[in-house]
Design a protein around this motif. Structure first.
Motif, PDB file in Angstrom:
ATOM      1  N   GLY A  60       0.785  -1.219   0.000  1.00  0.00           N
ATOM      2  CA  GLY A  60       0.000   0.000   0.000  1.00  0.00           C
ATOM      3  C   GLY A  60       0.816   1.266   0.000  1.00  0.00           C
ATOM      4  N   LYS A  61       0.174   2.362  -0.448  1.00  0.00           N
ATOM      5  CA  LYS A  61       0.865   3.635  -0.644  1.00  0.00           C
ATOM      6  C   LYS A  61       1.451   4.169   0.653  1.00  0.00           C
ATOM      7  CE  LYS A  61       0.232   8.357  -2.330  1.00  0.00           C
ATOM      8  NZ  LYS A  61      -0.680   9.315  -2.962  1.00  0.00           N
ATOM      9  N   TYR A  62       0.758   4.011   1.764  1.00  0.00           N
ATOM     10  CA  TYR A  62       1.234   4.584   3.025  1.00  0.00           C
ATOM     11  C   TYR A  62       2.658   4.123   3.319  1.00  0.00           C
ATOM     12  CZ  TYR A  62       1.775   5.491   7.984  1.00  0.00           C
ATOM     13  OH  TYR A  62       2.264   5.911   9.196  1.00  0.00           O
ATOM     14  N   TYR A  63       2.889   2.805   3.175  1.00  0.00           N
ATOM     15  CA  TYR A  63       4.203   2.267   3.518  1.00  0.00           C
ATOM     16  C   TYR A  63       5.237   2.572   2.438  1.00  0.00           C
ATOM     17  CZ  TYR A  63       1.887  -0.009   7.340  1.00  0.00           C
ATOM     18  OH  TYR A  63       1.173  -0.239   8.476  1.00  0.00           O
ATOM     19  N   TYR A  64       4.796   2.657   1.200  1.00  0.00           N
ATOM     20  CA  TYR A  64       5.723   2.973   0.124  1.00  0.00           C
ATOM     21  C   TYR A  64       6.215   4.409   0.202  1.00  0.00           C
ATOM     22  CZ  TYR A  64       5.765  -1.281  -2.602  1.00  0.00           C
ATOM     23  OH  TYR A  64       5.992  -2.570  -3.032  1.00  0.00           O
ATOM     24  N   MET A  65       5.475   5.289   0.842  1.00  0.00           N
ATOM     25  CA  MET A  65       5.856   6.695   0.941  1.00  0.00           C
ATOM     26  C   MET A  65       6.412   7.060   2.315  1.00  0.00           C
ATOM     27  SD  MET A  65       5.111   7.677  -2.092  1.00  0.00           S
ATOM     28  CE  MET A  65       4.954   9.450  -2.142  1.00  0.00           C
ATOM     29  N   ALA A  66       6.575   6.047   3.177  1.00  0.00           N
ATOM     30  CA  ALA A  66       7.020   6.307   4.545  1.00  0.00           C
ATOM     31  C   ALA A  66       8.537   6.168   4.664  1.00  0.00           C
ATOM     32  CB  ALA A  66       6.335   5.345   5.509  1.00  0.00           C
ATOM     33  N   ILE A  67       9.178   7.160   5.236  1.00  0.00           N
ATOM     34  CA  ILE A  67      10.632   7.153   5.372  1.00  0.00           C
ATOM     35  C   ILE A  67      11.099   5.950   6.176  1.00  0.00           C
ATOM     36  CG2 ILE A  67      12.568   8.406   6.406  1.00  0.00           C
ATOM     37  CD1 ILE A  67      10.989  10.978   5.807  1.00  0.00           C
ATOM     38  N   GLY A  68      10.370   5.608   7.227  1.00  0.00           N
ATOM     39  CA  GLY A  68      10.790   4.540   8.117  1.00  0.00           C
ATOM     40  C   GLY A  68      10.783   3.165   7.488  1.00  0.00           C
ATOM     41  N   THR A  69      10.140   3.037   6.330  1.00  0.00           N
ATOM     42  CA  THR A  69      10.084   1.750   5.644  1.00  0.00           C
ATOM     43  C   THR A  69      11.399   1.437   4.939  1.00  0.00           C
ATOM     44  OG1 THR A  69       7.702   2.056   5.290  1.00  0.00           O
ATOM     45  CG2 THR A  69       8.816   0.451   3.896  1.00  0.00           C
ATOM     46  N   PHE A  70      12.179   2.447   4.620  1.00  0.00           N
ATOM     47  CA  PHE A  70      13.362   2.296   3.778  1.00  0.00           C
ATOM     48  C   PHE A  70      14.627   2.297   4.625  1.00  0.00           C
ATOM     49  CE2 PHE A  70      11.524   2.591  -0.447  1.00  0.00           C
ATOM     50  CZ  PHE A  70      10.242   2.983  -0.132  1.00  0.00           C
ATOM     51  N   TYR A  71      15.581   1.398   4.291  1.00  0.00           N
ATOM     52  CA  TYR A  71      16.765   1.289   5.135  1.00  0.00           C
ATOM     53  C   TYR A  71      18.086   1.396   4.414  1.00  0.00           C
ATOM     54  CZ  TYR A  71      15.249  -3.498   3.920  1.00  0.00           C
ATOM     55  OH  TYR A  71      14.759  -4.604   3.280  1.00  0.00           O
ATOM     56  N   TYR A  72      18.097   1.389   3.083  1.00  0.00           N
ATOM     57  CA  TYR A  72      19.309   1.723   2.343  1.00  0.00           C
ATOM     58  C   TYR A  72      19.068   3.087   1.702  1.00  0.00           C
ATOM     59  CZ  TYR A  72      20.518  -3.272   2.640  1.00  0.00           C
ATOM     60  OH  TYR A  72      20.814  -4.532   3.083  1.00  0.00           O
ATOM     61  N   TRP A  73      19.982   4.020   1.921  1.00  0.00           N
ATOM     62  CA  TRP A  73      19.810   5.373   1.433  1.00  0.00           C
ATOM     63  C   TRP A  73      21.027   5.829   0.645  1.00  0.00           C
ATOM     64  CZ3 TRP A  73      15.525   8.565   2.145  1.00  0.00           C
ATOM     65  CH2 TRP A  73      14.525   8.051   2.972  1.00  0.00           C
ATOM     66  N   GLY A  74      20.779   6.617  -0.389  1.00  0.00           N
ATOM     67  CA  GLY A  74      21.861   7.261  -1.108  1.00  0.00           C
ATOM     68  C   GLY A  74      22.237   8.567  -0.431  1.00  0.00           C
ATOM     69  N   GLN A  75      23.214   9.241  -1.013  1.00  0.00           N
ATOM     70  CA  GLN A  75      23.718  10.495  -0.447  1.00  0.00           C
ATOM     71  C   GLN A  75      22.922  11.708  -0.904  1.00  0.00           C
ATOM     72  OE1 GLN A  75      26.237  10.660   1.948  1.00  0.00           O
ATOM     73  NE2 GLN A  75      25.724   8.485   1.909  1.00  0.00           N
ATOM     74  N   GLY A  76      22.144  11.559  -1.935  1.00  0.00           N
ATOM     75  CA  GLY A  76      21.287  12.647  -2.378  1.00  0.00           C
ATOM     76  C   GLY A  76      21.865  13.474  -3.506  1.00  0.00           C
ATOM     77  N   THR A  77      20.978  14.199  -4.177  1.00  0.00           N
ATOM     78  CA  THR A  77      21.371  15.112  -5.243  1.00  0.00           C
ATOM     79  C   THR A  77      20.482  16.344  -5.173  1.00  0.00           C
ATOM     80  OG1 THR A  77      21.774  15.291  -7.638  1.00  0.00           O
ATOM     81  CG2 THR A  77      19.840  14.023  -6.967  1.00  0.00           C
ATOM     82  N   GLN A  78      21.081  17.502  -5.382  1.00  0.00           N
ATOM     83  CA  GLN A  78      20.352  18.756  -5.232  1.00  0.00           C
ATOM     84  C   GLN A  78      19.589  19.088  -6.513  1.00  0.00           C
ATOM     85  OE1 GLN A  78      20.123  20.955  -2.509  1.00  0.00           O
ATOM     86  NE2 GLN A  78      18.593  22.004  -3.793  1.00  0.00           N
ATOM     87  N   VAL A  79      18.339  19.462  -6.333  1.00  0.00           N
ATOM     88  CA  VAL A  79      17.517  19.975  -7.432  1.00  0.00           C
ATOM     89  C   VAL A  79      17.087  21.388  -7.067  1.00  0.00           C
ATOM     90  CG1 VAL A  79      15.331  19.750  -8.666  1.00  0.00           C
ATOM     91  CG2 VAL A  79      16.697  17.707  -8.165  1.00  0.00           C
ATOM     92  N   THR A  80      17.398  22.329  -7.925  1.00  0.00           N
ATOM     93  CA  THR A  80      17.031  23.716  -7.690  1.00  0.00           C
ATOM     94  C   THR A  80      16.232  24.232  -8.882  1.00  0.00           C
ATOM     95  OG1 THR A  80      19.044  24.085  -6.397  1.00  0.00           O
ATOM     96  CG2 THR A  80      17.867  26.038  -7.170  1.00  0.00           C
ATOM     97  N   VAL A  81      15.044  24.740  -8.602  1.00  0.00           N
ATOM     98  CA  VAL A  81      14.173  25.248  -9.647  1.00  0.00           C
ATOM     99  C   VAL A  81      14.025  26.761  -9.452  1.00  0.00           C
ATOM    100  CG1 VAL A  81      11.948  25.048 -10.794  1.00  0.00           C
ATOM    101  CG2 VAL A  81      12.956  23.050  -9.643  1.00  0.00           C
ATOM    102  N   SER A  82      14.465  27.498 -10.434  1.00  0.00           N
ATOM    103  CA  SER A  82      14.379  28.957 -10.342  1.00  0.00           C
ATOM    104  C   SER A  82      13.085  29.458 -10.962  1.00  0.00           C
ATOM    105  CB  SER A  82      15.570  29.599 -11.041  1.00  0.00           C
ATOM    106  OG  SER A  82      15.563  29.282 -12.419  1.00  0.00           O
ATOM    107  N   SER A  83      12.582  30.552 -10.421  1.00  0.00           N
ATOM    108  CA  SER A  83      11.313  31.104 -10.908  1.00  0.00           C
ATOM    109  C   SER A  83      11.530  32.099 -12.034  1.00  0.00           C
ATOM    110  CB  SER A  83      10.570  31.781  -9.758  1.00  0.00           C
ATOM    111  OG  SER A  83      11.365  32.774  -9.185  1.00  0.00           O
TER     112      SER A  83
END
Length: 129
Positions: A106-129
């Motif tokens: 279900g969507k609740y668990y698929y969108m929950a941070i606590g469900t996931f345990y392997y994480w990447g380092q991230g990438t920045q997205v910046t949208v200018s107006s």
């Protein structure tokens, strides 16, 4: 141990597009769920989209539905997030993460941070107006 490495972030004007990539290793890709999360300055991390690699089910936050598309290339162990119609409020650090969550959870668990345990380092997205 699972590893994920995000790429594809950058600076884009409002209305533009970006595609984020998340190649994964260290676990059986086909058995996992992969999610995209984001965190803007001063805000909590939130779920953006997720996919069950085993059956292709996809989930989206209401704020991105119709603009973002998640997909997986099982041959490359990679999940993508195609972002179109970007808005300044989409500006955030984007992370991908993996979970052994089953396809019918279900969507609740698929969108929950606590469900996931392997994480990447991230990438920045910046949208200018």
């Amino acid at each position: 141990e699972g590893q994920l490495v995000e790429s594809g972030g950058g600076l884009v004007q409002a209305g533009g597009s970006l595609r984020l990539s998340c190649p994964a290793s260290g676990f059986t890709f086909d058995d996992y769920a992969i999610g995209w999360f984001r965190q803007a300055p001063g805000k909590e991390r939130e779920g953006v989209s997720a996919i069950s690699v085993s059956d292709g089910s996809t989930y989206y936050a209401d704020s991105v539905k119709g603009r973002f598309t998640i997909s997986s290339d099982n041959a490359k162990n990679t999940v993508y997030l195609q972002m179109s119609g970007l808005k300044p409020e989409d500006t955030a650090f984007y992370y991908c993460a993996a979970s052994g969550l089953g396809p019918d959870s279900g969507k609740y668990y698929y969108m929950a941070i606590g469900t996931f345990y392997y994480w990447g380092q991230g990438t920045q997205v910046t949208v200018s107006s």
